[in-house]
Scaffold this motif. Structure first.
Motif, PDB file in Angstrom:
ATOM      1  N   GLY A 228      36.939  32.193  30.327  1.00 46.97           N
ATOM      2  CA  GLY A 228      37.917  33.206  30.698  1.00 46.97           C
ATOM      3  C   GLY A 228      38.707  33.705  29.499  1.00 46.97           C
ATOM      4  O   GLY A 228      38.957  34.904  29.360  1.00 46.97           O
ATOM      5  N   ARG A 229      39.103  32.790  28.626  1.00 45.16           N
ATOM      6  CA  ARG A 229      39.855  33.191  27.441  1.00 45.16           C
ATOM      7  C   ARG A 229      38.967  33.954  26.460  1.00 45.16           C
ATOM      8  O   ARG A 229      39.407  34.929  25.836  1.00 45.16           O
ATOM      9  CB  ARG A 229      40.459  31.953  26.779  1.00 45.16           C
ATOM     10  N   SER A 231      36.500  35.769  27.355  1.00 42.34           N
ATOM     11  CA  SER A 231      36.271  37.067  27.973  1.00 42.34           C
ATOM     12  C   SER A 231      37.373  38.060  27.617  1.00 42.34           C
ATOM     13  O   SER A 231      37.112  39.245  27.390  1.00 42.34           O
ATOM     14  CB  SER A 231      36.174  36.911  29.492  1.00 42.34           C
ATOM     15  N   SER A 232      38.629  37.581  27.537  1.00 36.88           N
ATOM     16  CA  SER A 232      39.730  38.467  27.138  1.00 36.88           C
ATOM     17  C   SER A 232      39.535  38.961  25.710  1.00 36.88           C
ATOM     18  O   SER A 232      39.751  40.144  25.411  1.00 36.88           O
ATOM     19  CB  SER A 232      41.062  37.725  27.271  1.00 36.88           C
ATOM     20  N   ILE A 235      36.628  41.547  25.638  1.00 35.90           N
ATOM     21  CA  ILE A 235      36.987  42.888  26.113  1.00 35.90           C
ATOM     22  C   ILE A 235      37.645  43.686  24.993  1.00 35.90           C
ATOM     23  O   ILE A 235      37.315  44.857  24.751  1.00 35.90           O
ATOM     24  CB  ILE A 235      37.910  42.793  27.338  1.00 35.90           C
ATOM     25  N   ALA A 236      38.593  43.046  24.290  1.00 38.24           N
ATOM     26  CA  ALA A 236      39.246  43.722  23.170  1.00 38.24           C
ATOM     27  C   ALA A 236      38.234  44.047  22.075  1.00 38.24           C
ATOM     28  O   ALA A 236      38.250  45.150  21.490  1.00 38.24           O
ATOM     29  CB  ALA A 236      40.373  42.851  22.625  1.00 38.24           C
ATOM     30  N   ARG A 286      32.352  38.538  33.998  1.00 37.09           N
ATOM     31  CA  ARG A 286      33.797  38.332  34.107  1.00 37.09           C
ATOM     32  C   ARG A 286      34.235  38.428  35.572  1.00 37.09           C
ATOM     33  O   ARG A 286      35.089  37.658  36.028  1.00 37.09           O
ATOM     34  CB  ARG A 286      34.556  39.352  33.262  1.00 37.09           C
ATOM     35  N   LEU A 378      48.969  47.364  25.884  1.00 34.83           N
ATOM     36  CA  LEU A 378      49.576  46.058  26.134  1.00 34.83           C
ATOM     37  C   LEU A 378      51.026  46.195  26.591  1.00 34.83           C
ATOM     38  O   LEU A 378      51.485  45.455  27.467  1.00 34.83           O
ATOM     39  CB  LEU A 378      49.490  45.203  24.875  1.00 34.83           C
ATOM     40  N   GLY A 464      48.390  30.715  23.628  1.00 39.22           N
ATOM     41  CA  GLY A 464      48.033  32.082  23.977  1.00 39.22           C
ATOM     42  C   GLY A 464      48.958  33.052  23.263  1.00 39.22           C
ATOM     43  O   GLY A 464      49.639  32.709  22.296  1.00 39.22           O
TER      44      GLY A 464
END
Length: 664
Positions: A228-229, A231-232, A235-236, A286, A378, A464
């Motif tokens: 999951g992390r 995946s973030s 995406i960026a 995702r 953001l 994070g």
């Protein structure tokens, strides 16, 4: 760790390498990148070995950077998985070092076609290539970067040193961005920044995915959480790779016809299809896979999707390495046909700056478009998250932040950026906007406060976005640079040092110098403004009278700076502004005088706004203090005042008794 997991890991690496080599060979054959030159043919070993070495360097660099970034964002320092990630990064850096050295050597052989020997003359020629020629220097610096990162990634195992190592790993891609066609095309700045962002984004994406493959199945790794992390981050990275790839293609291809009718355009189209496939695959897992990773049947789906993505990334990596060897359709202008402006800036001299050109002239800097894009997204996402949970965020702060980011794009990509290389006055105007106007808007947006309220807090010992912001705010370095006197000194002294040393020359002649100038003045202005009026937390702020005194002192030194520029008898960076071949507008000396006037007059407008803002905050602070006192008096029934009056009455009564006693 099961034997099946080990087999999947080996399969992932093999699939990546085979797919990359197949794509590289096909793209070189289609694009003509491996075709022997008409003159000075270095032989098939050099022609094929150079792109293969570059491919290995790109992929090992991805392992180096991606492992470090995912370790910092998804793992906990001190655990075995964190150490394993750093070991993987160190191995990637070692391969990066060797392959960069080999690629640099093969580039030397291709450029000069010397006879390979152990004689002194050969070594001297290679040494001059590495030390005296810019492309040789780039290869040498890249190799040194790799060697340093190899040692640091293996030796350092805590948070802050690993962050420094990751920053060095990202910086190691900068010399590569200036090599090949990117540094020679028209639109040099856009090409260089595009390839830099493209390389870093792809490295984080691919390297993070390979780290997932290598850490899968470890007892101390929560796969679902780590995916999951990642995946973030992916995406960026996808957004950066897609946007930078588009802008890079615009510069290199030049037209729609060339995109469809040239080998270079065909390879670009193939990369675009692969990128779209990876994006769809990433979005699918995702949305569908990550929620199911905790289940017993998730392992098979995980490996199937990851191996598919690895294969697509291998194909894209091979195509990218082949593009570096494929001549772009736009080509390069011969040196004897270039104008003075083209020789100095890499672009043609623009027409005269008229009133209309202030609204129609654009020269986007893709780096700052990406920064502003992420900044807007953001920030607005943080505001939305607060509102969804019922919290309020002042609308005026959102407006200030949006205006600041839009102004940043306009300054770095509008008429100021289009003309700042040709007119000193426009260069100075851009400097004033970067160091004073934009920070005033951004600080008023209070982004740190918003981030600390909107980003979820982690409880598993990893870091994070919120944890890294807290670390940055409370670090010893931040306590020093945010001190009001230090921030004011950096703001004003760097202004004088920049224009009265060779730093201004460096910013004009070198792309890195220009980007450093933008970053430095933006940050120095931000720190200074934040120390005066910021709502974000800082260790110390002066009382309001001290803030006004500091601001007045800075205003005076700023005015003296503008006057000093106006009084200059010689032209600053004469071999740039005086050699541009500009046949319109005022003379370079007159333009420099105008630039000093801009610094002295227009540059003081944001400072005046700062002074007014400090005065308003001072007044509101006094009002709030009085209201607190009134509320306290209401709660206590003016007990303090009554006690004070009673004390005065007792003293008066005592004095009266003493007078009566003395009168008897």
């Amino acid at each position: 760790m099961t034997s099946r997991t080990s087999a999947y890991r080996i399969a992932g690496i093999v699939i990546l390498l085979i797919a990359a080599l197949v794509a590289l060979v096909l793209a070189l054959l289609v694009g003509g990148g491996a075709r022997p030159p008409l003159l000075q043919d270095p032989g098939p070993f050099v022609l094929w070995g150079t792109p293969i070495a570059k491919l290995v360097m790109n992929m090992s660099g991805a392992v180096m950077l991606g492992s470090l970034v995912l370790a910092l964002f998804g793992l906990r320092a001190g655990e075995r998985s964190f150490d394993a990630a750093l070991n993987i990064a160190s191995v990637g850096a070692a391969v990066f070092t060797v392959s960069a050295g080999l690629a640099g050597f093969l580039a030397f052989m291709a450029a000069f076609n010397p006879k390979l020997s152990i004689e002194r003359e050969f070594g001297a020629q290679l040494g001059r290539y590495l030390i005296e020629r810019p492309i040789g220097q780039s290869w040498l610096i890249t190799t040194i970067f790799g060697a340093v990162i190899t040692v640091l990634a293996f030796a350092w195992r805590s948070w802050t040193p690993t962050l420094i190592t990751a920053m060095l790993a990202a910086a190691s891609f900068l010399p590569l961005a200036t090599q090949g066609h990117a540094g020679d095309l028209a639109g040099h700045n856009m090409a260089v920044n595009s390839i830099l962002l493209h390389t870093i984004g792809a490295a984080v994406w691919l390297g993070g995915l390979l780290l997932l493959v290598l850490l899968r199945g470890r007892a101390d790794v929560d796969t679902a959480l780590l995916v999951g992390r990642y995946s973030s981050l992916a995406i960026a990275a996808f957004a950066v790779v897609a946007f930078s790839g588009i802008t890079r293609s615009i510069v290199a291809v030049g037209s729609w016809d060339a995109l469809w009718t040239t080998p270079y355009g065909w390879i670009v189209l193939a990369k675009a299809v692969l990128l779209g496939g990876m994006g769809l695959l990433g979005a699918w897992y995702r949305a569908r896979l990550i929620p199911k990773l905790a289940g017993a049947r998730a392992a098979g789906w995980f490996w199937l999707l990851v191996l598919c993505e690895v294969a697509l990334m291998g194909l894209a990596s091979g195509a990218a390495a082949a593009l570096a060897r494929t001549p772009p359709p736009t080509g390069e202008t011969a040196a004897f046909l270039q104008t003075p402006a083209q020789i100095l800036t890499g672009g043609t001299l623009p027409p005269e700056l008229t009133f209309e050109r202030w609204f129609t002239a654009w020269d986007f800097d893709v780096l700052w478009v990406v920064v502003a894009g992420f900044g807007l997204f953001l920030y607005l996402a943080g505001v939305r998250r607060l509102r969804l949970r019922g919290d309020r965020w002042p609308i005026h702060r959102t407006v200030f932040w949006v205006l600041g980011m839009l102004l940043l794009v306009w300054v770095t990509g509008g008429p100021i950026n289009a003309y700042q290389e040709y007119l000193f006055s426009i260069h100075m105007m851009g400097h004033m906007m970067l160091s004073m106007a934009i920070p005033l808007l951004l600080v008023s947006g209070a982004p740190i406060t918003l981030a600390l309220r909107a980003i979820h807090k982690r409880d598993d010992g990893t870091r994070g976005g919120r944890e890294w912001i807290m670390w940055a705010v409370h670090s010893p370095f931040a306590r020093v640079v945010t001190h009001p006197f230090v921030a004011a000194a950096i703001f004003i002294l760097s202004l004088w040092a920049f224009y009265f040393t060779d730093l201004v020359r460096w910013s004009m002649f070198e792309h890195l110098g220009h980007e450093w100038m933008v970053i430095h003045f933006l940050l120095s202005g931000y720190l200074f403004v934040m120390s005066l009026i910021g709502a974000d937390p800082v260790p110390y702020r002066l009382p309001y009278p001290g803030r006004l005194i500091t601001l007045i002192a800075v205003m005076a030194m700023h005015a003296f700076f503008g006057i000093a520029i106006m009084m200059q008898e010689g032209l600053m960076v004469a071999d740039w502004f005086g050699a541009m071949g500009r046949d319109w507008g005022v003379s370079p000396m007159e333009d420099q005088y105008v630039g000093g006037g801009i610094a002295w007059s227009i540059g003081e407008i944001p400072t005046l706004i700062l002074a007014i803002t400090v005065a308003i905050q001072w007044s509101r602070s006094d009002t709030k203090l009085q209201r607190r006192r009134d509320r306290h008096a209401d709660r206590t029934g003016d007990a303090e005042l009554e006690e004070y009056n009673a004390k005065l009455a007792a003293l008066a009564e005592r004095d009266q008794r003493r007078e009566e006693r003395d009168g008897r």
